[in-house]
Structure formats: structure tokens, C-alpha cells
Design an enzyme around this catalytic site. Sequence first.
Site, short mmCIF file in Angstrom:
data_model
loop_
_atom_site.label_atom_id
_atom_site.label_comp_id
_atom_site.label_asym_id
_atom_site.label_seq_id
_atom_site.Cartn_x
_atom_site.Cartn_y
_atom_site.Cartn_z
N HIS A 91 -10.03 1.16 5.59
CA HIS A 91 -9.07 0.92 6.66
C HIS A 91 -9.73 0.52 7.98
CE1 HIS A 91 -6.46 3.01 3.82
NE2 HIS A 91 -5.43 2.57 4.51
N GLU A 112 -2.06 -9.73 -1.97
CA GLU A 112 -2.54 -10.48 -0.81
C GLU A 112 -2.89 -11.92 -1.15
OE1 GLU A 112 -3.46 -7.46 -1.73
OE2 GLU A 112 -2.66 -6.22 -0.10
C1 LIG Z 1 -5.04 -4.17 -1.77
C2 LIG Z 1 -4.25 -3.25 -0.90
N1 LIG Z 1 -3.28 -3.77 -0.11
C3 LIG Z 1 -2.58 -2.98 0.73
C4 LIG Z 1 -2.83 -1.65 0.80
C5 LIG Z 1 -2.06 -0.76 1.79
N2 LIG Z 1 -1.19 0.17 1.10
C6 LIG Z 1 -1.56 1.44 0.84
S1 LIG Z 1 -0.44 2.27 -0.08
C7 LIG Z 1 0.58 0.93 -0.15
C8 LIG Z 1 1.84 1.02 -0.93
C9 LIG Z 1 1.56 1.18 -2.38
O1 LIG Z 1 2.75 1.36 -3.09
P1 LIG Z 1 2.78 1.81 -4.61
O2 LIG Z 1 1.80 1.03 -5.39
O3 LIG Z 1 4.17 1.75 -5.05
O4 LIG Z 1 2.25 3.31 -4.61
P2 LIG Z 1 2.85 4.58 -3.88
O5 LIG Z 1 2.26 4.60 -2.50
O6 LIG Z 1 4.34 4.43 -3.88
O7 LIG Z 1 2.38 5.72 -4.67
C10 LIG Z 1 0.05 -0.13 0.57
C11 LIG Z 1 0.69 -1.44 0.78
C12 LIG Z 1 -3.82 -1.14 -0.05
N3 LIG Z 1 -4.12 0.16 -0.07
N4 LIG Z 1 -4.50 -1.96 -0.88
#
Ligand SMILES: Cc1ncc(C[n+]2csc(CCOP(=O)(O)OP(=O)(O)O)c2C)c(N)n1
Lengths: 373, 373, 337, 337
Positions: free
Chosen positions: D129, D60
Site C-alpha cells: 500500500h 487493473e
Molecule cells: C491487485 C489488487 N487491486 C486492488 C486491491 C485493493 N483491494 C483490496 S481488497 C479489495 C476488494 C476485494 O474484494 P473481494 O475479492 O470480493 O474480497 P473481499 O474483500 O470481499 O473478501 C480491493 C479492491 C488489491 N488488494 N489488489
Amino acid sequence: MSTGVQHLLPCAEPVQLLTEDGTRTDPTSEVRERGYAFPSDEDLLAVWRQMVIGRRFDAQATALTKQGRLAVYPSSRGQDACQVAPVLALQEQDWFFPTYRDSMALISRGLDPVEALTLLRGSWHCGYDPAATRTAPQCTPLATQAPHAAGAGHGMARRGEGGLALCFIGDGGTSEGDFHEGLNFAAVFNAPTVFFVQNNRYAISVPLARQTKAPSLAYKGIGYGIRSEQVDGNDPAAVLAVTRAAYEHARAGRGPFLIEAHTYRLEAHTNADDATRYRQADEVTQWSGRDPIARLRTYLVGTGALTPEREEQVAAEAEEYAADVRERMNREPEVAPLSLFDHVYAEPTPQLREQAAMVAAELEDAHGSEVTA
Amino acid sequence: MSTGVQHLLPCAEPVQLLTEDGTRTDPTSEVRERGYAFPSDEDLLAVWRQMVIGRRFDAQATALTKQGRLAVYPSSRGQDACQVAPVLALQEQDWFFPTYRDSMALISRGLDPVEALTLLRGSWHCGYDPAATRTAPQCTPLATQAPHAAGAGHGMARRGEGGLALCFIGDGGTSEGDFHEGLNFAAVFNAPTVFFVQNNRYAISVPLARQTKAPSLAYKGIGYGIRSEQVDGNDPAAVLAVTRAAYEHARAGRGPFLIEAHTYRLEAHTNADDATRYRQADEVTQWSGRDPIARLRTYLVGTGALTPEREEQVAAEAEEYAADVRERMNREPEVAPLSLFDHVYAEPTPQLREQAAMVAAELEDAHGSEVTA
Amino acid sequence: MSTTTFAQALNRALRDSLAEDDNVLVFGEDVGQLGGVFRITDGLTADFGEERCFDTPLAEAGIAGFAVGLAMQGFRPVIEMQFDAFGYPAFEQVVSHIAKMRNRTQGRLGMPIVIRMPFAGGIGGVEHHCDSSEGYYAHTPGLHVVTPATPADAYSLLREAIASDDPVVFMEPKALYWSKAELELPVTTEPFGRAAVRREGTDVTLVAYGPQVPNALRAAEVAEQEEGWSVEVVDLRTIVPFDDETVAASVRRTGRCVVVSEAQGFGGVGGEVAARVAERCFHSLAAPVLRVTGLDIPYPPPKLEHTHLPGVDRILDTIARLQWDDQPDTTHLAATR
Amino acid sequence: MSTTTFAQALNRALRDSLAEDDNVLVFGEDVGQLGGVFRITDGLTADFGEERCFDTPLAEAGIAGFAVGLAMQGFRPVIEMQFDAFGYPAFEQVVSHIAKMRNRTQGRLGMPIVIRMPFAGGIGGVEHHCDSSEGYYAHTPGLHVVTPATPADAYSLLREAIASDDPVVFMEPKALYWSKAELELPVTTEPFGRAAVRREGTDVTLVAYGPQVPNALRAAEVAEQEEGWSVEVVDLRTIVPFDDETVAASVRRTGRCVVVSEAQGFGGVGGEVAARVAERCFHSLAAPVLRVTGLDIPYPPPKLEHTHLPGVDRILDTIARLQWDDQPDTTHLAATR
Ligand SMILES: Cc1ncc(C[n+]2csc(CCOP(=O)(O)OP(=O)(O)O)c2C)c(N)n1
Ligand SMILES: Cc1ncc(C[n+]2csc(CCOP(=O)(O)OP(=O)(O)O)c2C)c(N)n1
Ligand SMILES: [Mg+2]
Ligand SMILES: [Mg+2]
């Protein structure tokens, strides 16, 4: 290890084209393959001249702190090659992202020295016009300029006019999350952005060993798929050659480039800092012997490019430059209290108009009482 | 490139000990040199068993979302080897830092499944006791657990009792600044912390290519001076072997270790996500064919370690486990409104006491009116 | 009794806490050998060793997050954000983890972390060196926010902060670092959650905290001498928890209130205090509660900071607006209670 | 006229802005092919191309900082923070750069950046959230903070935000994404800085914004039907700039005021509003200005969020505390002006 990644790694040793005593090195095959061409005498002469002026300016700025004309001054003495060569190699259309330490670089870019010193004088934050000079405001929050430079590089690529962004950062700054995010954005968007780390071995008092366990900071590039190099930051020829190669790489659409320049900050962090608390005098002495200006001078005198007349000329030029800075900085700057409200928003909010009216009334009162007093 | 840095780079290709059809690979010399020892049948059987139970649990949890018993559920089906092997290889004294996706890993660590599902059920944030289970609360803000794991690892090293920290993170999470800072702190403080990246190729909808241009995420390690490896994340034997080597490295006081496991998320990001919007069915089909459970089963049946009886036994065990989860999750959990005020601080502030009194009065009112109604 | 500066009191508090509890660790940028850019940690590394007071890489989220991990292992980290504005990179760690961990885990995992933060201005610092960020932290449930204004409180509140089982954002007014008091250390002042009446008065209450307490006291003196107003000065000491009792009792007595806060005013602590006072003391008020705060602008450059800062004059002007001539019938106002 | 949801109005505003100005770029996490986790950017990549609406790495601060660099090159970035709490990692970029750049550069470098941020709760979201972070941004000079509560405002204010030469934190109440209105787009509502009287009344003013506007309106209706109170409801629409005029005029008319804000109350926007009203309308007030806000706790888990949220009942209870029986003499109060 796959040979496919080899080109992303830096040379095993910092690229050096001039030895410490100012003679040309025999470049390693790695250095030759990577196309770091030894610069012409003419180009090196320009770098030398600007370093001489820059160092005189730097000394003048330090002197101005003693007279209370600057709130604070972070000197870059010793880092002169880094301050000058990458900036001189830029084109006018390029954008430069400096930090608080890079005042010498600002004047190398041709900025008015008084405008460049505005931040440190304390009369405003940024004193120059970023759009006109294509130079971002000096950045104090560490590494936050890295994503800016990525975005600016990407923006220039979108415009398609061939510009690139040069981002300066310190060794300490590489530890911040924004450094990581900036490099990654630049890589993912294939931005023409060159990240130039001035590794001067200290972040205020924190030594490099407390900052990283990486074999060299240039090894951070491969983690982003970014081409990287390390260079002797006190060798003006090498700094010029490597930054030029990086610019070519970026302009050719091959994406960002990370350079680590090994150098040293000869002064304390700022005039307010006491460097004897955290480093030994002999370390400073040792690095004083690796002076980039002396090194390049020796070389240029050797080739005959630098004559005694030219030296005198440039010395005089530097003195004149410093005198002008001194003279103009000794005038008290005009600061209009009500200007505080002018640029918070393009249009002040009603709340700010109220507050401006309050301040105006106070000033009137004060002025009134002065008059009657 | 200096050979001095070679050991910090991952193998050119992901370490694989079992082929996709469950036969032992002929390990490359690199793999042999790095000491990734092929695990015993007994250990692999334990991993296989836990994967079977884990997958059944995962399916049960997904089913619970349809019945409205879970607010949301991020499945890890397909990542079963990553969820199970690194966790089973931990010692009790070690700390585990999971994310929202790692419910299967939580139960592999022996946590009560209902406590593990508390977050996703929505009855509280963290349902288990982190100190007693030596498992941090599941972390939702991406990568923020990385510096926690560095600190915890360092803390354990200070205590000198041989514990280490295992930090899970997604491919997307590696782009966050906190990942960078966490790895760097771990390196600088030589913390016994193992960072395990489950690269499942997507961050919600964002594909890996939009996340990084690195040749592999494991190349990020060298930038911190951290030993790194990439592994076939759907090969349970390889995952177990590499994590074990990493733990040995950390426990021996040689600092942190970064592992990238190449795997795939077979389900959508969560039950609320529609993965057809951003990926092709044939990609999913392709990865379904690389199932870690089937692969290990083939191998263990081949060695004779896995008998039909044992298979039936474990299948029954898994069903029983799921039935218990289903049954307990179908009871409405108790949630006490006033508990909202209990743990904001060790001692509630006067302001919170006031607010608690207000809520108590409201509840009384509501209760009163219910009684009279 | 000996003369002790605010900075010395802080240093001594750190020393005494380090000596008392082996789990206390002091770390951050330049806090080791250098002793911090304000020298608050001077000599700690020399006296307690690198193990107890040490430098970290330059990464504030990393520092805060590392503290979380150490707190999980039973340590009591005391971390420094070198300047207020350099705490922003750690915002997520502070707000989403340090502040919430106890709550998230139903009280099983507390975060006994002290975040020391030199704050506010008046020292001629360039941009990003003089922010007043207490409003952000005070608005975040789960954090204590402490703003000492005297050397005695600097010592005692810092000891209490380090001993606290909950996270404390400990905000040190830069402009007061070199202020002095006659003081014998150790000293124990009132605990968290108690405001102090620093000066008694009957006509109007000035509520202030941190860097503005000395200003409020100066203004009170001038007001008394030049206008004959009897001004009471309340020093909040801790913003969270907030001492409604002391503040409201004072305003109910005086019937007038001015809140002084150096931060930009909009949406800050000053508004909270004014709102609470107006709510609780409505029928005792002879005039609206007014605020003297910083302007709603980014902190100005050194040469203009005096225009921004709530000074004695601005406080006096504001007191003067409290409708002294109207002589409102407070008896009748009381009757509406 | 056709039925338009809040989410559709936002999507249309993005479309119309993208179509009108080539310099508008939409980017963030999952905003491309997926169309955002709330589908606000649905179809934009398909219709305007990857070049204009695209996904970024998950970072972000990087997104916000990248926007700064693009703004320097004349672009107008519209970025999304996927959920309010995930805006915290960008806090430094927002506070120290986006908010301050115009000021730092004496007006030479504006930051026409819109930071879209789904905020607040009521949707059963798990931790992190459902934060209400408007208070942090409203306290930061240099940012506009916009909180639409109707589909028409969602459209019009977002268009204005994107056209603005200054940064706008555009906070979208998640709970209202699927709310509907009969509406023909495009529509132009009142500009930034104007509050709207959503319902007229004579006895008490409810001041609300964003997710709490519908609640305030419901409470007003119940209050009228069940208690016979005539309740005026003011929707702030933009927190910064703030419409003192409309708010004060309403409260001066009604003599009573309740501020409704979903965020944790302490040190938030609710306090600011209450303080301003009490300051400006002191002599018209028949009772103290009261607040109904979220509790001073981390946002609760889904099964307990109804206890936290300001509901109709809590608003009614608070109106009931406004001392209706005392019949205070407002004439006399006016005389003290
Ligand atoms: C700081 C932050 N930004 C955005 C989110 C929203 N979000 C939740 S899961 C996700 C995707 C994460 O992807 P990855 O790290 O590849 O893990 P995966 O879900 O594939 O296990 C996002 C963008 C968050 N939880 N935290
Ligand atoms: C985010 C942030 N944290 C802390 C500081 C305070 N600070 C100013 S300069 C500095 C040291 C930076 O070191 P380095 O990046 O190596 O650059 P150098 O000063 O050596 O040029 C620090 C810690 C800051 N400016 N920004
Ligand atoms: Mg440095
Ligand atoms: Mg992923």
C-alpha cells in the site's frame, strides 16, 4: 443444470453448414434454433473471391521473407475462412482488432497491402491509419487487445451509432489474463464486442492440450455470462453464418459474443519457425484436405454460382494483386531516422529535442564524411 | 449441449443441506448424485465450536483496531462457515493460501493468533512460519495467490505424498487475470488444488453485479475443464460436505475443483470503511438472519449433540481465547529497525550493508542524544 | 578448448543444473519439444524428460506465479519469458511476490527462482521483441539482476543463478546468443557482485554490461588506434549486486568515465551507475561522467534500430567530449577531498 | 481565499474537467458511489451520473486496456489504480500500449489517458500500500510522469493532465492528501516540464518531488536555523518532462546538491537526477551530488516505516557531508569548464 443458462453454452459440436466435401449439411435442431442462416450464393462468392486473393497474397508475403523484404511473416494459410468471412461481414463503422497473424484479414478489410505489411517489413510499427480504417494496430502482446476491444465496443455503444468491435485472438492467447479481463469487462458493460478465437491448435509449438483442458474454448463464455459458439473454422459458410448471428446479437444491444473457430495453421508459426520439431507431417496432410477454399469452390460450382470464367477472372485478379504487392514491396521503403522523435509525444520533451539534435549532428557528420569520401 | 460436460457444471442452485432455520433439507437428486454426504454430528460440532471461537476472535480484533493495536482489520463476520469448515477439513500436509480477510481461517488452522495478526498489527508482513504451518502468507494483491496455489498443488503431486492446496479468494478477486491463469494452470497440470471463492457480494463497495454477469461464479470452472460447484456459504454442513468432496476429487488425482460459496460480509470492508455509503441496512439485516452459527446451533441442539453444558464450555473457551489475544496484543511488539536489512536477500548486498551501517549510526546518534538529554 | 557459443553455454548450464539437482525444473512457453525460440533449452526435454523441462500455457503471470508455488514446495524453477517485453504481464508476480517473499516471511520462505529473459535488440526484431527492461528489475529490491556478456559468464553466472537461494532475473543479450569463445565447460568465473575489467587502460573508463560490452571493447580499440586514448573497459556482469569497488577503483585511476547502456537512458541503470561514480569518485574526476544510452523512445522498427543503439561512433563521440584539452589540475581536485 | 486540501483540489479538478468535456470519463475500483478509498472522486457519480464516473470489475489490466479502447473512440479516460502496487497488474497495458500507441501509429492514435495513482507511504499502510513506483514509469518513454506536492499543483497539473493528448501517470502522494493551502480554485500554476523553486537559498540545492517536498522544506528551515546554511528547495513537479534548466541553474548558483526521493534509491529517479546534475553542473560543484532516498528494501511494515523514509534528520546529515570545511576553490573549478 438450470435451463436458464443453456443459451450461454455453445453447441455440443462445432457448427458446420458445409461438409468437408462441399455439400450442405443437414443442420442440427440446435443450429436451426440458434438462427445460423445459410448464406446466399452471392455472399459466399464474395468470401470465396477474397479467400483466393488472400491466399495468393499470403504466398506472396512468404516469398518476400525469402528475399529479405519482410523481417518475418506469420502465415494464415489454412485459416482463410476465418481471415475473410468475419471481416467481410463487418460494416464500415465497426472496429477490427487484429493480431500479428491477421494480415490476410487486414487486406480483406480493404487496407492497402503495403501499409498492412509495414510492421513485418520493419519500416515502422503500424503502417496504416487506425482511425481512418477503423482497424487497431496489429497486436503482438498476446490477448492485450481483448480489453481494448471491450473498451472500443463500449465506446461505440456510448456514441449510439450502432458500431461493434471484432476482436481476433489465438488459442494460445486465451490463456492470458487479459483475455479473461477483456471478456469480463465486455460482459459487465454489455459491450457490442465479438471475440473470435482462431483455434489453430498450436501456439507456436505448444499444442492445444497444453493450453487448456476445457471441452472447447467456447465453454469459457458462460463464466462471463457471454453467449458463445463453436464453429468449424474451415467451413466458410458456417463461419459467415455464426459471425453474422454474433454481430446481430451485439448490435441488438444483447452484449458480447464469443466464437471459437476450429481451424489449422498449415504453415509454420512464422517463416523463422521449424514446425517439424513439434508436429507430424500427416497431421498437416490431414488438415490440408479440409481446405476452406476448395470446399466452398465445390459448393459454389455445384450451385452454378461459380463459373469457369469467374474463376479465371478471380485468379487473374489475385495474380495482379500479388504482382502489385511484390512490385511495391521490392522498392526500398523510406525511413527517416529523425522521425524516431516525432511521435513519442504530441510535443517532444526538451530531452527528446536534445537527443534529436545529437542524432541530426551525427547524420550530418556521416553525410559530410560521405561527401568528402 | 453434450452430456459429456455436465459434470463440470455446478448445480443449478447452491447446494444446501441445512435450511436457514437449521433443519435438514431434502437434498435434490443432483446433490445426492454428486456425493455431498451430510456430515456427522461430531464433525459439525467441531465446526460449530471453531466458529464460536472464530467469531469471538473476530470481534476482539475489531476492538483492537479501536485501541490502535491493529493498523487495520478486515472482519469476516458472517462468513464464519467459509472461514472454518474448509480449513478444518484439511489435512496437516495440505497447504492453505489465505487472503487478508482470512484471519479467522488462520486461527482455525491452529496458527498462533498473535502471529496471524502480525500483518494487520503492522509489526511485520507475515508473522507466522509458512513452511512450518503449511500456510502461505496472507495475500493482499488480489488473485495473485491463485497461480501460487496451482504451483504448490502441482509441486505436492510431484512429491506424491497426497497433499493438496486450498486457495481462498473473494468474488472481486475472480475478475483479475491471475485468477484465470491460476485456474488454467491447475487444470492443465491436473494439480490437486481447490479454489474456494467466498462470494460475499461485495468487493469493498463494488457489488457483484458490477463484477460479473455470469449466472454464478461457479460457471467459470467449465472454461478450464474444472469441476465446479456452488454452495450456500452460510450453511456449515453444506460447505463442509462440498469441500470434502472437492478434496477427495483432488486427492484422487482428478485435478482441481472450483467452489463458489454464497455468503455475506456483515461488517464493513475493514474498520476504516464506511459501508453505509454503498449498501442498505435492510440488506445487512436480512443476511444477519442467515447466520451460520445460529443455524448450526439449532440443528445440533435438535439432534441433541449440543448440550447447554457444552455451549457454556465453548463460550468460556472463546472468552479465554479472546482474553489471551487481547492481553498479548496489548503489549507493544518488539520491532528492531535493523531487521529491515536481514531478509531482503539471503546475504545482504554490499549496498544494503552500507545502508544498514548508516541506519545503525543514526540509531546510535539518537540513542546518544537521548542519553545526554 | 573448443568453440562455444553463448547459447550453447546457457544450454549446458541448464543441463548441468538439471543433472545435479532433481529439484531444478525448467518451464515456460515453447521451452519443451521446440527447445525455445532461441533454442536455449534445446534437447532438455528429450534428455531429462517432460517432467523436468516442459511447456506451459501462454500466460506469463501464471508461469511466474506457478514458480512461486513450486518454490514453496522446495523446487528450483528456471522459467523463461520468451522476450523481454513479454515479461511485463508477470510484473506483479515478480515485483510483489518473487522479489518480496523472503522479506515478507522474515527469511522463512526464500524464492530460488531464475527468470531467464532474452533482452535488448540489434537483431532486427519487430516491436516488443527488443526491449531493455533491466532497469525495472534493478530498481526492485529483492531481485538479483544478472547480465552476462561472454559465453563463460553465461555458463557460470547461470549456474550460480540456479544455485542461488534468491530470485535472479537473468538477462540474456539476444544479440550475443551466437557470439563465440574458446572455452572448456564447465567453467567458474567470478561470482555475483564482481565486475570484470575486460581491458585495461589509463585515460578513461567505459562501464558497460550485457549487449554493450562488445561495443565498448570495439570503441576502446578504435579510440586507442585513432586517438591514442587508453581506454579501460569494465563489464558489470551483475547489476544487482553492484560492484562499486571495481568501478570506483577504475575511475579513480583514469579520472574519466563513460557509462554505456543500451536501454532508454532516462531513469535507467545508466543513470544509477553515473550517479554512483560521480558520488564516489568526485575528486578524481577530470570531467563529468557521461552516458551513452538508447534514445528515450520506444524501441524502433528494424530498419531504424541502428540509429537507436549506442554504437561505436556514439561512444567515441562521447569520449571526445570528456574535456581532454582543458587538462584540469587533478592534483588540486584531489586536495579538496 | 479558502482552505483547500490536496484531496479537495483533486476532486475539484476532476469535477471541472468532467463539466468541461463530455468525453472525460472517470472509472476504476470503488471510484463510483464510494468516492474512492481516499474519497478523491467523492460525489462525482452523484453529480455527473453513473455514465461519467463508474466502478469497474477488479482488474487493473482490464481497466487500463478498457481505457485504451475508449481512447480509440475519442474519450478521455481518467482511471484510478487504487494503490501504487496495484498498478503492477496493468504494467503491460501501460508500458506496451498506453505509452507506445502514438509512436506505433505515427501519431495517428494518441492516448489521452490519465492514470491516477496514490503513491508512496508515511500513512501506516500495510504491505503493497505504500510503494513508490514512479521510477518504473519515468523509465518508460511515451509517458508523462507528474508528481504534485501542493494543493494548487494538484488542481492545475491534474487539469493539464486530463487536457493532455498524451498519457499521464499522475502520482498523488498519499501522505499529502490532507495537507492544506489557502487557495482560490480554479488556479493555473506553471505547466508540465517546469520545476518550481519553493524556497530560495545560496549554499545548497535540495531537489525533491511529491511526498518529499514538505520534508525538504522542513529540512531547509532547520538547516538555516541550526547550521546557518542557506538552502534552496526545488520541487520537480513533473519528472517527465524534466526541467533541466531550473535544476541546473539552481545548482550552478549554489554549487552543492542533494536529491531527495522517497523511493528505494537504486536505479530510480533519484539516480537520474543526480546523474543529470553532475553531468550538467560538474564544474560548479563543490562537492559530489548526494542522494537521500528510501532504503533498497521492500516497503517496511507500519511500525518501521519511519526508519525507511527520508526524514529531516537524514537530509540534514547528508547536507552535512557536502564538504563544507574544505572550502574548495570554485573559481578554479570554473576555469576547467
Ligand atoms: C491487485 C489488487 N487491486 C486492488 C486491491 C485493493 N483491494 C483490496 S481488497 C479489495 C476488494 C476485494 O474484494 P473481494 O475479492 O470480493 O474480497 P473481499 O474483500 O470481499 O473478501 C480491493 C479492491 C488489491 N488488494 N489488489
Ligand atoms: C504476452 C506475450 N507472450 C508471448 C508472446 C510470444 N508469442 C508470439 S506468438 C505466440 C503464440 C501465440 O499462439 P496463439 O495465440 O495460438 O496464436 P497463433 O500464433 O497460433 O495465431 C507467442 C507465445 C507474445 N507475443 N506475447
Ligand atoms: Mg494458435
Ligand atoms: Mg467480496
